[in-house]
Each structure stands twice: as C-alpha cells, then as structure tokens.
Design a protein around this motif. Structure first.
Motif, PDB file in Angstrom:
ATOM      1  N   SER A 372       0.765  -1.308   0.151  1.00  0.00           N
ATOM      2  CA  SER A 372      -0.055   0.347   0.289  1.00  0.00           C
ATOM      3  C   SER A 372       0.936   1.517  -0.013  1.00  0.00           C
ATOM      4  N   ASN A 373       1.901   0.674   0.690  1.00  0.00           N
ATOM      5  CA  ASN A 373       2.578   2.463   0.881  1.00  0.00           C
ATOM      6  C   ASN A 373       3.509   2.657  -0.514  1.00  0.00           C
ATOM      7  N   ASP A 374       3.783   1.802  -0.741  1.00  0.00           N
ATOM      8  CA  ASP A 374       4.335   1.743  -2.585  1.00  0.00           C
ATOM      9  C   ASP A 374       3.503   2.420  -3.801  1.00  0.00           C
ATOM     10  N   ILE A 375       2.249   2.026  -3.374  1.00  0.00           N
ATOM     11  CA  ILE A 375       1.200   2.316  -4.211  1.00  0.00           C
ATOM     12  C   ILE A 375       1.510   4.269  -3.916  1.00  0.00           C
ATOM     13  N   ASN A 376       1.586   4.547  -2.794  1.00  0.00           N
ATOM     14  CA  ASN A 376       1.458   5.803  -2.278  1.00  0.00           C
ATOM     15  C   ASN A 376       2.980   5.944  -3.092  1.00  0.00           C
ATOM     16  N   HIS A 377       3.274   6.073  -3.052  1.00  0.00           N
ATOM     17  CA  HIS A 377       4.377   6.677  -3.752  1.00  0.00           C
ATOM     18  C   HIS A 377       4.122   7.340  -5.378  1.00  0.00           C
ATOM     19  N   ALA A 378       3.521   6.438  -5.833  1.00  0.00           N
ATOM     20  CA  ALA A 378       2.771   6.959  -7.552  1.00  0.00           C
ATOM     21  C   ALA A 378       4.581   6.572  -8.602  1.00  0.00           C
ATOM     22  N   GLN A 379       5.196   5.921  -8.234  1.00  0.00           N
ATOM     23  CA  GLN A 379       6.443   5.490  -8.780  1.00  0.00           C
ATOM     24  C   GLN A 379       5.642   4.734 -10.007  1.00  0.00           C
ATOM     25  N   PHE A 380       4.508   3.435 -10.455  1.00  0.00           N
ATOM     26  CA  PHE A 380       4.894   2.617 -10.706  1.00  0.00           C
ATOM     27  C   PHE A 380       3.149   2.955 -11.645  1.00  0.00           C
ATOM     28  N   PRO A 381       3.304   3.995 -12.071  1.00  0.00           N
ATOM     29  CA  PRO A 381       1.531   4.534 -12.339  1.00  0.00           C
ATOM     30  C   PRO A 381       1.538   3.157 -13.645  1.00  0.00           C
ATOM     31  N   SER A 382       0.410   2.817 -14.581  1.00  0.00           N
ATOM     32  CA  SER A 382      -0.049   2.133 -15.599  1.00  0.00           C
ATOM     33  C   SER A 382      -2.042   2.983 -16.239  1.00  0.00           C
ATOM     34  N   TRP A 383      -1.587   2.890 -17.009  1.00  0.00           N
ATOM     35  CA  TRP A 383      -2.720   3.439 -17.955  1.00  0.00           C
ATOM     36  C   TRP A 383      -2.770   2.498 -19.617  1.00  0.00           C
ATOM     37  N   SER A 384      -4.123   2.554 -20.079  1.00  0.00           N
ATOM     38  CA  SER A 384      -4.544   2.128 -21.580  1.00  0.00           C
ATOM     39  C   SER A 384      -5.376   3.531 -22.142  1.00  0.00           C
ATOM     40  N   VAL A 385      -5.751   3.057 -23.198  1.00  0.00           N
ATOM     41  CA  VAL A 385      -6.535   3.852 -23.814  1.00  0.00           C
ATOM     42  C   VAL A 385      -6.458   2.874 -25.425  1.00  0.00           C
ATOM     43  N   GLY A 386      -8.198   2.830 -26.083  1.00  0.00           N
ATOM     44  CA  GLY A 386      -7.884   2.521 -26.787  1.00  0.00           C
ATOM     45  C   GLY A 386      -9.982   2.338 -27.408  1.00  0.00           C
ATOM     46  N   ILE A 387      -9.764   1.574 -28.560  1.00  0.00           N
ATOM     47  CA  ILE A 387     -11.334   1.742 -28.717  1.00  0.00           C
ATOM     48  C   ILE A 387     -12.217  -0.281 -29.391  1.00  0.00           C
ATOM     49  N   GLU A 388     -12.537  -0.108 -29.144  1.00  0.00           N
ATOM     50  CA  GLU A 388     -13.417  -1.261 -29.830  1.00  0.00           C
ATOM     51  C   GLU A 388     -14.850  -1.513 -30.626  1.00  0.00           C
TER      52      GLU A 388
END
Length: 572
Positions: A372-388
């Motif tokens: 949980s603390n690792d998430i708080n540091h926000a050092q490993f984001p991930s995102w995606s975008v696309g269409i279907e």
C-alpha cells in the motif's frame, strides 16, 4: 310529499270525485316527483346521487383493482430508475496451480528456477470496487485489487503482495450512446404509469356514470310504478261509478264491463312496474357493492331530475376532451411511447464503437502495508486507452427488423390517435344535440301533461253528469298516462344524455370533485394499504371464496364433463 293514493278511499265522497281529487293532487304537488314507497316495504334506504357515488367509490371492487394497477405501474417506474444505482462489487479467488515447466520456461527462469522442472503456486486474489452507469451510457469502475502470491520462486522470502488501485471507463460512441438509448426503459415505465393512472380514471368515470345512470333508472321505476298506481286509482273510480249507475239503470252493462277491463289492464301494468322497480333497486345495489338479501330493505331515490343549464359549445367541449378524456390521453401516451421505442431502435442500428480507458497505480511488497505504501509513492503508474468496434456481418438482422417494426408501430399509434380524435368529436356532437333536444322536449311535455290532466278532469265531470260514457273517460285517461310516461322517459333520458356528454368530455370526475392527481392517488393508495384494505388476509379470503364457488359449480358435473381450467391447477 304527495298524499298516499290509498288514503283517498277513506273519504266519504263518490268515486268520480275521488278521481278528480287524485288529479288535483298531481297538479298541486308537481308532476314526476318521487313518491313515498314506505307502504310497500318494511323499510327503505333513502339515497341521494352523491350518497350513491360515495358508496361506489368506497366499496366497488373493480375500482380497488385499478388503484392497485396504478400503484404497480408506479412501482415499476421507480424500479427502472434503479438502473443508474451505483453497486459495490467484491470478489475473492483462491488459485492452486502445479505444472511442469517447458524448456523455454526453464531457460527463462534461469537461476531463479533453481533447476526445478515444475512450478507451484497458491495465490489469493481480492477485488473490490464501485461500479455505475451514467445516462450517457458510460460505465465507470473504481476499484482496489490485492493479490497474495506464494509460489516455488518466492519460497525463500515468503509471500509477496501486489496491490492495484485505479479506475476504468467504457464509453459507447455510437450504439448505446446517449439518453435515447439509456433512458428508454425509464421513460417507457413512466408512460406506462401515466397510462395506468388514466385507466384508473376511466374505470372510475365509467363506474360512477353507471351508478348515477342506475340511480335515475331507479327513479324512473319508482315514478313509473306510482303513475301506474294513479292510473289504476282513476280507472277503478270510473268502474265503481259505472257499477253505481248500472244499479239505478243509468248505465249499460257493456259499459261497466269495458270499465272493468280497463281496470284489469292497468293493474297488470302496475304489477309489471312493481317488478321493474325491484329489478332497478337490485341493479343499483350491485353497482354500489351492497346486498339486500335476507332483509326487507329496499333502495329509494330521493332526488328529482331537473333541466340544468350546462355549456354546450362544441369547440370548448373538444378542448376539454383533449385535456381530460382518459381514452384520448391514453392514445396520446401510447404515441409518445412509440416515439421513444423508435428512437431506441434507431440507436441500436448503429455499429458498436466503444472507447475504453483505464488508469491505475501499482504496488509491491512483502506485506499489505508495504504494498500500500508503494502505491502512495505513485512511482509505478499504468494506463491504457483504446477503441473496440463491433459490426454484424449482415448489417444486423435483428436491429434492422426491429427498426422497421418500430416505425410501423409509430404509424399505427398516430392512426389510433387520429381515430380517437374523430370518435371524440363525433360523440361530442351527438351528445350535445341529444342533450339539447331532450331538454327542449322535457319542457314542452309539461304543457302536454297539463292539457291532458285538465281534459281528464273535464271528462270526469261530464261522466258524472251523464253526458259521456266511461270508455271515453278511460281513453282520455290513457292519453294522460302516456303523456306522463313520455315526460318521465324524457327527463331520465336527459339526465343520462348529460352523463354521456360528461363522459365523452372527460369531466365526470371534475364535475363531481373526485378527480385525483397521481400524487393524491398515491397517497390514497398508501392509506388503503396501511389500513389493510389490500392485506394478504383479504386476498386469501377472496381466493377461498373463488375456490368455493368453483367447486360448487363443478360438484354436480361428471368426470368427463369437468373442464381442465386454471382453477383446477390452482386448487387441486
């Protein structure tokens, strides 16, 4: 109140003078007033028009069923609005996996694989989040995922914890986009609720109109019975006078026989009128959901129909009908519903093109807190975008035909709406003409009655003087009888024509101050439910009564004659 006819025989006067007194009584008390029927029954329940309608509203079962129908439709509308209610979603999965590693997997693991040719894992996966749908068709999910990983690779360090927090959105761009697609079911449910409300109004209007019409039928039967009694009274006076004249040689025997036959004819007519009076009382009693079985009580109409001044402008009446007539409003709501279905079908014919996107933060650690603390540091984001994109090969067989059906349904609804407009217009024109003609005729007939009454008094005087015979007097009395009956039929028909006019115009409830809004109907329904007017006990009692009646009817039938009906499935 008119003096009872039977009391006139107690006076020490001649029969002809008695007949003249009867006519004088009719003239002084007015023609066509309600008479006292207390002599014929042990007791009578006096009813006014308003009292009759109050009992109908309070007791009629069909109205109670329509009230429940309206409440059911309202609840279904509220249920459809729940499609946009956010939902909390949670899941847990336990994964236990043991497999052999391929050469490729062994090479990829290298030293981490410790030379093992197999792989084992025992993982726990927890997922939780909040999901919702927007009126534009957007699907949102905000969630938190936790994984506890235990496998042959991390056996030396213990469990690993992987956490992810993020949001995903799927937005339709063509099919299922917009209010027309996502609000269709809610809008249709709202229209169905309006239709159920108009159906309740229609049932209430019809029931009240039938009850009031039954009230005037009872009045008609009362007056008809009294008019026949008056006719018998006068004919009997003429017959007794003829017998007296025959005894002194001033009358022929044939003349007395004709008078006697006249009395018999009028007595038969009186008996028929008495039977019709009993039938009218029973009919009205069934409309107000009462019962007279086992009692000596009969219903008695106390109000007298009168000619009233009502606005009969055709265009104003049409405007009122388009605002209040439940049949017209129902057709109008149905046309609106078909517009909604057509808009939905048009949307469903579009290709399905969805925009998808997500964003999250990842965490890893040997414990839940570390991850949980690792998430708080926000050092490993991930995102995606696309269409279907999804397109039926043949262009959407189902959607194409549903769209054609929706267009035809809309055309049908518009035709039905136009048809009801024409029907309402024609019915109003006929009703207005009928009210005017009957009102004018009722006024004119009063002078006709007055003429025949005066003529009959003159003929009775001439009969007593020996100038004319009894047959001439009885013929004159018959015309007087027919004139009174014609006026009675006319005035009752006038009141029924007014009911028909109000029914077509849609103002039956407004004129009687019983027209409820949807909110008022809801409040009344909740009150009835609170009073257990629609309780489970009442429903069970109704089912038991239906079963009893059904079994009584089937009891005397042979096995081969008994029908296989829904009742047998319910009550076997």
């Amino acid at each position: 109140m008119r003096e009872p006819i039977s009391s006139l025989h107690m006076r020490p006067v001649g029969p002809i003078f008695t007949a003249i007194l009867v006519l004088s009584t009719l003239a002084s008390t007015g023609l066509g007033q309600t008479t006292d029927l207390g002599q014929q029954f042990v007791s009578a329940e006096n009813l006014t028009v308003q009292g009759t309608l109050d009992r109908v509203i309070r007791n009629n079962e069909s109205l109670q069923a329509k009230i429940l129908d309206a409440e059911i439709a309202r609840r279904q509308y509220k249920a459809e609005k729940g499609v946009f209610e956010p939902a909390v979603v949670g899941s847990y999965d336990r994964i236990d996996n043991h497999r052999e590693n391929t050469l490729e997997q062994q090479a990829a693991l290298g030293n981490l694989g410790l030379g093992r040719k197999d792989f084992s894992e025992r993982n726990d996966l927890w997922k939780g989040g909040l999901e919702t749908l927007s009126p534009l068709g957007s699907r949102f999910r905000v969630g938190y995922d936790l994984q506890r990983l235990r496998n042959s690779l991390n056996a030396g360090i213990g469990s690993e914890y992987v956490t992810t927090i993020g949001a995903t959105v799927t937005q339709p761009l063509l099919k299922n986009f917009g209010l027309a697609a996502n609000m269709a079911r809610i809008r249709l449910a709202a229209i169905n609720s309006d239709i159920a409300y108009q159906d309740y109004r229609r049932q209430l209007m019809l029931t009240l109109s039938r009850a009031e019409s039954g009230y005037w039928d009872l009045y008609f039967a009362q007056e008809q019975e009294q008019i026949t009694r008056d006719s018998v009274e006068i004919a009997d006076a003429v017959y007794k006078d003829g017998k007296a004249r025959l005894s002194v040689g001033k009358s022929a025997e044939l003349e007395v026989l004709e008078a006697q036959a006249g009395v018999s004819l009028r007595k038969a007519r009186r008996s028929e009128a008495s039977q019709k009076l009993a039938e009218a009382a029973a009919q009205l009693n069934s409309l107000i959901s009462g019962t007279l079985s086992g009692t000596n009580i009969t219903l008695r109409a106390t109000e007298v129909p009168k000619i009233t001044q009502v606005p009969l402008d055709y265009y104003d009446s049409c405007s009122a009908a388009y605002t209040n007539n439940p049949d017209y409003l129902t057709k109008k709501h149905q046309a609106l519903a078909e517009n909604i279905r057509l808009a939905y079908s048009k949307n469903q014919r579009l290709p399905q093109l969805d925009l998808k996107g997500s964003y999250g933060l990842n965490g890893l650690g040997n414990g839940v807190d570390d991850a949980s603390n690792d998430i708080n540091h926000a050092q490993f984001p991930s995102w995606s975008v696309g269409i279907e994109l999804r397109i039926p090969i043949t262009g959407g067989i189902r959607e194409r035909n549903e769209l054609k059906a929706a267009r035809l349904s809309k055309q049908k609804a518009l035709i039905n709406l136009k048809e009801i407009e024409v029907q309402v217009g024609n019915a109003l024109s006929t009703a207005i003409l009928k009210v005017r003609n009957l009102g004018d005729s009722a006024e004119d007939q009063l002078s006709v009655i007055s003429f025949h009454r005066q003529l009959l008094e003159t003929q009775l005087t001439r009969l007593e003087a020996g100038v004319i015979d009894s047959k001439t007097v009885l013929d004159t009395e018959e015309k007087f009888f027919q004139a009174r009956m014609a006026h009675l039929e006319n005035i009752v028909a006038y009141k029924k024509a007014l009911l028909e006019f109000e029914l077509v115009k849609g103002t039956t409830l407004i004129d009687r101050k019983v027209d409820l809004t949807k909110a008022q109907l809801q409040g009344m329904t909740e009150k009835l439910l609170a009073e257990n007017r629609f309780s489970d006990r009442d429903v069970q009692a109704l089912q038991s009564e239906v079963e009893r009646v059904y079994r009584a009817r089937m009891k005397n039938l042979d096995v081969n004659e008994k029908p296989q009906t829904l009742f047998e499935k319910l009550f076997k």
